[in-house]
Design a protein around this motif. Structure first.
Motif, PDB file in Angstrom:
ATOM      1  N   HIS A 181       0.825  -1.209   0.000  1.00 28.82           N
ATOM      2  CA  HIS A 181       0.000   0.000   0.000  1.00 28.82           C
ATOM      3  C   HIS A 181       0.860   1.261   0.000  1.00 28.82           C
ATOM      4  O   HIS A 181       0.352   2.353  -0.264  1.00 28.82           O
ATOM      5  N   SER A 187       3.792  -7.630  -4.144  1.00 30.61           N
ATOM      6  CA  SER A 187       2.377  -7.733  -3.818  1.00 30.61           C
ATOM      7  C   SER A 187       1.999  -9.203  -3.787  1.00 30.61           C
ATOM      8  O   SER A 187       2.794 -10.081  -4.151  1.00 30.61           O
ATOM      9  N   GLY A 202      -6.576  -9.505   3.986  1.00 34.70           N
ATOM     10  CA  GLY A 202      -6.041  -8.620   2.949  1.00 34.70           C
ATOM     11  C   GLY A 202      -4.528  -8.646   2.937  1.00 34.70           C
ATOM     12  O   GLY A 202      -3.894  -7.997   3.781  1.00 34.70           O
ATOM     13  N   ASN A 247      -2.373  -7.428   0.840  1.00 33.11           N
ATOM     14  CA  ASN A 247      -1.721  -6.177   0.438  1.00 33.11           C
ATOM     15  C   ASN A 247      -2.136  -4.977   1.287  1.00 33.11           C
ATOM     16  O   ASN A 247      -1.912  -3.837   0.887  1.00 33.11           O
ATOM     17  N   LYS A 248      -2.730  -5.231   2.433  1.00 28.85           N
ATOM     18  CA  LYS A 248      -3.294  -4.133   3.220  1.00 28.85           C
ATOM     19  C   LYS A 248      -2.604  -3.989   4.571  1.00 28.85           C
ATOM     20  O   LYS A 248      -3.240  -4.033   5.623  1.00 28.85           O
ATOM     21  N   GLY A 249      -1.303  -3.872   4.555  1.00 34.92           N
ATOM     22  CA  GLY A 249      -0.581  -3.648   5.796  1.00 34.92           C
ATOM     23  C   GLY A 249       0.011  -4.915   6.380  1.00 34.92           C
ATOM     24  O   GLY A 249       0.116  -5.951   5.720  1.00 34.92           O
TER      25      GLY A 249
END
Length: 232
Positions: free
Chosen positions: A90, A96, A123, A125-127
């Motif tokens: 992000h 990714s 998720g 790719n979300k942290g």
């Protein structure tokens, strides 16, 4: 063809003193470059330390845990390392889930379908939540074997410390990403460079080549900007 201008055709008032601006730029540029390379060096050492800690934990698990439990812990350690890099997507789009983790998992099967589904819900790719989740699985693996009596308390504590060390090293990447070099700092260096370089080129052209300053002004600009390119 160079055009020789009559001597004295360039008035003395056109000379520019760049000493103050140049000294200020050099001062800030040195610290800016030093800080940037220090961050790079720390990130590299953290990445290599992660590899070493994963290997150490895997070696101890191989020697001290039952084969099934050791393989499960090694799977989770490798998944945690890979997920740590994907979670920064992000902020930086280098790695990714699509270009790294899913392909990595298809090749080495570090996670089961159920585990992978759990991470997709979080998720990838979300942290950093995914790698922290897998870290908790690794700690649970150790605790389960400790409760079963398959490993001593001391050995469990040592492996647990290695797993948490990996988590901390991965977390340092997120610390760097959340706190980059201050924008005002490097923006000031860029602005100072944009002001100083034309002034310096003009000074060189008018003081060293007074008979044909315009040609050397363009030449000095090209030389100085080409050197600046490798720094900024």
């Amino acid at each position: 063809m160079l055009i020789n201008l009559p001597e004295g055709s360039v008035p003395e008032s056109t000379e520019v003193d760049t000493t103050v601006v140049g000294s200020s730029l050099a001062f800030f540029l040195i610290f800016y470059v030093a800080q940037s390379y220090t961050r790079f060096d720390k990130a590299y050492k953290s990445a290599m330390s992660i590899e070493g800690q994963v290997f150490n934990a895997a070696a101890m698990a191989r020697c001290l845990l039952p084969k099934t439990a050791a393989l499960r812990l090694v799977r989770h350690l490798n998944a945690m390392m890979c997920l740590g890099f994907c979670g920064i997507d992000h902020l930086y789009s280098t790695y990714s889930a699509e270009n790294l983790f899913y392909e990595y998992n298809d090749r080495f099967h570090v996670l089961t379908e159920e585990e992978l589904h759990r991470l997709k819900v979080i998720g990838v790719n979300k942290g950093g939540n995914c790698y922290r989740e897998v870290c908790s699985w690794g700690i649970e693996d150790i605790q389960v074997e400790l409760n079963r009596g398959n490993i001593s308390e001391i050995a469990a504590a040592q492996i647990r410390a290695m797993v948490l060390k990996v988590r901390g090293l991965i977390g340092s990447f997120y610390d760097h990403a959340d706190q980059p070099v201050p924008f005002v700092y490097h923006h000031f260096v860029y602005v100072m460079s944009a002001i100083y370089l034309p002034m310096f080129s003009y000074e060189q052209a008018t003081t060293r080549h007074p008979n044909h300053p315009y040609f050397y002004l363009v030449w000095d600009l090209l030389v100085v900007f080409s050197r600046c390119f490798f720094v900024l």
